[in-house]
Scaffold this active site. Structure first.
Site, PDB file in Angstrom:
ATOM      1  N   HIS A   1      44.966  38.756  47.448  1.00 31.50           N
ATOM      2  CA  HIS A   1      43.519  38.926  47.305  1.00 31.50           C
ATOM      3  C   HIS A   1      43.019  40.050  48.231  1.00 31.50           C
ATOM      4  O   HIS A   1      43.443  40.112  49.389  1.00 31.50           O
ATOM      5  CB  HIS A   1      42.795  37.610  47.625  1.00 31.50           C
ATOM      6  CG  HIS A   1      41.397  37.590  47.095  1.00 31.50           C
ATOM      7  ND1 HIS A   1      40.384  38.331  47.665  1.00 31.50           N
ATOM      8  CD2 HIS A   1      40.847  36.962  46.027  1.00 31.50           C
ATOM      9  CE1 HIS A   1      39.269  38.148  46.970  1.00 31.50           C
ATOM     10  NE2 HIS A   1      39.524  37.316  45.966  1.00 31.50           N
TER      11      HIS A   1
ATOM     12  N   GLU B   1      41.433  41.273  39.129  1.00 26.79           N
ATOM     13  CA  GLU B   1      40.173  41.263  39.882  1.00 26.79           C
ATOM     14  C   GLU B   1      39.954  42.648  40.488  1.00 26.79           C
ATOM     15  O   GLU B   1      40.500  42.939  41.556  1.00 26.79           O
ATOM     16  CB  GLU B   1      40.212  40.204  41.000  1.00 26.79           C
ATOM     17  CG  GLU B   1      40.398  38.793  40.511  1.00 26.79           C
ATOM     18  CD  GLU B   1      39.965  37.746  41.549  1.00 26.79           C
ATOM     19  OE1 GLU B   1      39.231  38.100  42.498  1.00 26.79           O
ATOM     20  OE2 GLU B   1      40.366  36.583  41.401  1.00 26.79           O
TER      21      GLU B   1
END
Ligand SMILES: O=C(CO)COP(=O)(O)O
Length: 251
Positions: free
Chosen positions: A97, A164
């Site tokens: 992430h 993402e």
């Protein structure tokens, strides 16, 4: 292990207290008891994992975490190993992430090592892949990110890619549907055919309606439609999360 064909996920990041998480789980488990089709998961901070697993028992919802150690059991003070997480019923782990890369300088080599540890312990890595800036070459960036991970894990291991784009995380709106479709098609192509199950979900300011928008825009290009969505802030409202579960299930 077989992954559901559709996935709706929620990462609580570091937003919720234990009491907040408990209230969220109560609402979700009451409503999930009515029966819903899509695979659904929630990724929580480590101490909440066993509690969440207990609160959601019998709902069919999977629990996961947001990080794990790159090391196995041994002298690694403060680390949480894949072995312990697997013992506690952890099904998924988020890795790569941009917030962890920003806060801890995690490299893709470290992400690859963590992915291997997860897969070896039967925990499905959710790899957060995507370009840092709006005008980056998505295919080139994702190719480099995924190369590290794909060369580290067994081709038989199940894998989720969360596309993402970092520029679309924590902002008002998700990336435009056309951009998501182009990017997901490129990632599908980069993944080629793996023997393990592989799913792609979209994350980045996703909310209820986001999945339907992508599906509508991608009618002529099914390879660009993700297999589900991954919510951050919007999922803090359990009803909004359940709306996304329903959208993903009904596609
Ligand atoms: O980072 C995310 C999921 O991993 C998404 O976060 P937001 O939906 O809050 O942008």
């Amino acid at each position: 292990m077989t992954l559901p064909s559709r996935l709706a996920g929620f990462s609580s990041k570091a937003y919720q207290s234990v009491e907040d998480a408990k209230r969220w789980a109560q609402t979700v488990s009451d409503r999930l008891a009515e029966g819903r089709g899509a695979g659904h998961y929630v990724c929580v901070p480590h101490p909440i994992l066993p509690l969440m697993a207990e609160w959601l028992a019998g709902t069919g919802m999977d629990v996961g975490v947001q990080d794990l150690s790159r090391f196995g059991p041994g002298p690694h003070t403060g680390d949480v190993t894949a072995e312990i997480l697997a013992e506690l019923g952890c099904r998924y782990v988020m890795l790569g992430h941009p917030e962890r890369r920003r806060d801890y300088g995690e490299t893709w080599q470290i992400v690859a090592e963590k992915s291997a540890r997860a897969a070896q312990n039967g925990i499905v890595p959710i790899i957060i892949a995507g370009e840092p800036h709006r005008d980056d070459d998505v295919r080139a960036v994702c190719a480099e990110q995924l190369d590290h991970v794909l060369s580290a894990i067994d081709p038989d291991a199940d894998l989720v890619i969360a596309y993402e784009p970092a520029w679309a995380i924590g902002v008002a709106d998700a990336a435009p549907a056309a951009h998501i479709i182009d990017s997901v098609a490129a990632i599908r192509d980069l993944l080629g055919s793996r023997s393990g199950d592989t799913r792609i979900v979209y994350g980045g300011s996703a909310k209820s309606g986001t999945f339907n928008d992508i599906v509508a825009a991608g009618a002529a290009r099914p390879a660009g439609i993700p297999d589900g969505v991954f919510l951050g802030r919007a999922g803090l409202d359990p009803h909004a999360f359940l709306a996304s579960v329903d959208e993903v299930a009904s596609d």
